[in-house]
Design a protein around this motif. Sequence first.
Motif, PDB file in Angstrom:
ATOM      1  N   LEU A 166      29.209  34.753  52.296  1.00 36.41           N
ATOM      2  CA  LEU A 166      29.470  36.086  51.762  1.00 36.41           C
ATOM      3  C   LEU A 166      30.807  36.623  52.253  1.00 36.41           C
ATOM      4  O   LEU A 166      31.631  37.109  51.463  1.00 36.41           O
ATOM      5  N   ASP A 167      31.066  36.533  53.542  1.00 40.09           N
ATOM      6  CA  ASP A 167      32.317  37.066  54.088  1.00 40.09           C
ATOM      7  C   ASP A 167      33.530  36.324  53.544  1.00 40.09           C
ATOM      8  O   ASP A 167      34.562  36.934  53.231  1.00 40.09           O
ATOM      9  N   ASP A 168      33.426  35.005  53.411  1.00 44.16           N
ATOM     10  CA  ASP A 168      34.552  34.239  52.912  1.00 44.16           C
ATOM     11  C   ASP A 168      34.836  34.575  51.444  1.00 44.16           C
ATOM     12  O   ASP A 168      35.999  34.701  51.039  1.00 44.16           O
ATOM     13  N   GLU A 169      33.776  34.732  50.649  1.00 43.27           N
ATOM     14  CA  GLU A 169      33.981  35.041  49.237  1.00 43.27           C
ATOM     15  C   GLU A 169      34.516  36.457  49.055  1.00 43.27           C
ATOM     16  O   GLU A 169      35.379  36.687  48.188  1.00 43.27           O
ATOM     17  N   LEU A 170      34.048  37.407  49.823  1.00 42.52           N
ATOM     18  CA  LEU A 170      34.571  38.770  49.733  1.00 42.52           C
ATOM     19  C   LEU A 170      36.064  38.799  50.072  1.00 42.52           C
ATOM     20  O   LEU A 170      36.841  39.510  49.423  1.00 42.52           O
ATOM     21  N   ALA A 171      36.458  38.025  51.062  1.00 48.74           N
ATOM     22  CA  ALA A 171      37.882  37.961  51.424  1.00 48.74           C
ATOM     23  C   ALA A 171      38.690  37.352  50.288  1.00 48.74           C
ATOM     24  O   ALA A 171      39.792  37.828  49.965  1.00 48.74           O
ATOM     25  N   PHE A 172      38.169  36.310  49.668  1.00 49.81           N
ATOM     26  CA  PHE A 172      38.871  35.694  48.534  1.00 49.81           C
ATOM     27  C   PHE A 172      39.017  36.682  47.382  1.00 49.81           C
ATOM     28  O   PHE A 172      40.110  36.850  46.817  1.00 49.81           O
ATOM     29  N   GLN A 173      37.928  37.331  47.020  1.00 53.91           N
ATOM     30  CA  GLN A 173      37.960  38.253  45.879  1.00 53.91           C
ATOM     31  C   GLN A 173      38.912  39.421  46.120  1.00 53.91           C
ATOM     32  O   GLN A 173      39.547  39.912  45.178  1.00 53.91           O
ATOM     33  N   ALA A 174      39.048  39.855  47.354  1.00 51.03           N
ATOM     34  CA  ALA A 174      39.953  40.967  47.666  1.00 51.03           C
ATOM     35  C   ALA A 174      41.406  40.614  47.388  1.00 51.03           C
ATOM     36  O   ALA A 174      42.242  41.507  47.173  1.00 51.03           O
ATOM     37  N   GLY A 175      41.730  39.314  47.357  1.00 51.83           N
ATOM     38  CA  GLY A 175      43.104  38.896  47.130  1.00 51.83           C
ATOM     39  C   GLY A 175      43.436  38.557  45.689  1.00 51.83           C
ATOM     40  O   GLY A 175      44.567  38.153  45.391  1.00 51.83           O
ATOM     41  N   VAL A 176      42.472  38.727  44.760  1.00 56.58           N
ATOM     42  CA  VAL A 176      42.709  38.395  43.347  1.00 56.58           C
ATOM     43  C   VAL A 176      43.358  39.578  42.642  1.00 56.58           C
ATOM     44  O   VAL A 176      42.881  40.709  42.721  1.00 56.58           O
ATOM     45  N   ASP A 177      44.466  39.316  41.956  1.00 64.79           N
ATOM     46  CA  ASP A 177      45.167  40.358  41.196  1.00 64.79           C
ATOM     47  C   ASP A 177      44.550  40.480  39.808  1.00 64.79           C
ATOM     48  O   ASP A 177      44.644  39.574  38.984  1.00 64.79           O
ATOM     49  N   ARG A 178      43.918  41.621  39.539  1.00 66.16           N
ATOM     50  CA  ARG A 178      43.271  41.865  38.249  1.00 66.16           C
ATOM     51  C   ARG A 178      43.928  43.032  37.511  1.00 66.16           C
ATOM     52  O   ARG A 178      43.343  43.587  36.586  1.00 66.16           O
ATOM     53  N   SER A 179      45.147  43.380  37.887  1.00 65.62           N
ATOM     54  CA  SER A 179      45.781  44.605  37.392  1.00 65.62           C
ATOM     55  C   SER A 179      46.217  44.513  35.931  1.00 65.62           C
ATOM     56  O   SER A 179      46.418  45.549  35.293  1.00 65.62           O
ATOM     57  N   HIS A 180      46.372  43.316  35.365  1.00 60.79           N
ATOM     58  CA  HIS A 180      46.916  43.185  34.006  1.00 60.79           C
ATOM     59  C   HIS A 180      45.924  42.549  33.034  1.00 60.79           C
ATOM     60  O   HIS A 180      46.337  41.986  32.022  1.00 60.79           O
ATOM     61  N   LEU A 181      44.636  42.674  33.316  1.00 60.54           N
ATOM     62  CA  LEU A 181      43.632  42.044  32.472  1.00 60.54           C
ATOM     63  C   LEU A 181      43.161  42.991  31.375  1.00 60.54           C
ATOM     64  O   LEU A 181      42.946  44.180  31.625  1.00 60.54           O
ATOM     65  N   PRO A 182      42.992  42.494  30.146  1.00 62.00           N
ATOM     66  CA  PRO A 182      42.453  43.335  29.070  1.00 62.00           C
ATOM     67  C   PRO A 182      41.073  43.869  29.439  1.00 62.00           C
ATOM     68  O   PRO A 182      40.240  43.153  30.013  1.00 62.00           O
TER      69      PRO A 182
END
Length: 313
Positions: A166-182
């Motif tokens: 859980l902790d590793d996946e939360l850290a990964f997801q926090a670094g994903v850039d989703r700012s330009h997604l439809p």
Amino acid sequence: MSVFTPVTRRSLEPFLARYHVGSLVNFHGISEGVENTNYFVDTSDGQFVLTLFERLNYDQLPYFLGLMDHLHQRGVPTPAPRRARDGALSQPLLGKPAALVDRIPGIGVADASARQCAAVGEALARLHTDGQGFDGHRPPDRSSDWWQATAEALRPQLETDECELLDDELAFQAGVDRSHLPSGVIHADLFRDNALFAGEQLSGLIDWYYACNDRFIYDLAVAVNDWCVDEHWAPRADHWTQLLAAYAAVRPFTDAERVVWSAELRASALRFWLSRLYDRCFPRGGDLTLIKDPTPQRRRLERWRAGEALPLP
């Protein structure tokens, strides 16, 4: 769907009298699902689904019921909500807001065919395109803030390996850039038990009460995670490719969506792993209540973390 608030004939008959649906013939509770109280209701004028909202309030309902009405009018396969005699789409029942929608024919599928997956992909793309004209807006209630808060509540209940994953996946997801997604209106819960089929024909998408405004590609990941994997949670290539191809024929993917596709599959698995862990650790009371096993969502998450996801077309 579950039964948390038992309904009696004595309470149901005056509720139905507020609608143009005839007199009560029969009704019974529905066991599937985890959020609201639901009943099948037969009257002299038709068949309906009654929903009592256990967590949503009257101010929140216009988004969901208005969206269903908007999509139904545009030919997206959704049940039509009934308006009461006063024109409202919801009415009080046993101290809860409640709604009555047309019961559509068909059944959920335990083992979808590739053709059924294609029908779901097309319908989901139509939802994303036709939903653009809906003027309601609702932020997602299972976003990254909810992930973090739920993880904090769960940690004392989890095994060490669960906490590490859980902790590793939360850290990964926090670094994903989703700012330009439809983004726009999404269903957010399109599992196999939320679509009804008459044979290979899709008759309707149901259970709209997680709908919100969020990323289209995340909504697609939710569907693929349930419709397009086998009993070992590995990709079923024919189902996967047909669902994505049918979707793309209506709404083509962007390059930004291709970049985050694997991360969104992981985000979907994480979200439902967390919610099912929470329901297991902190069960709600109710008759006919269903608590879903969190293990399949964890296995999906582990497969996508290992790089086993198939790409977008």
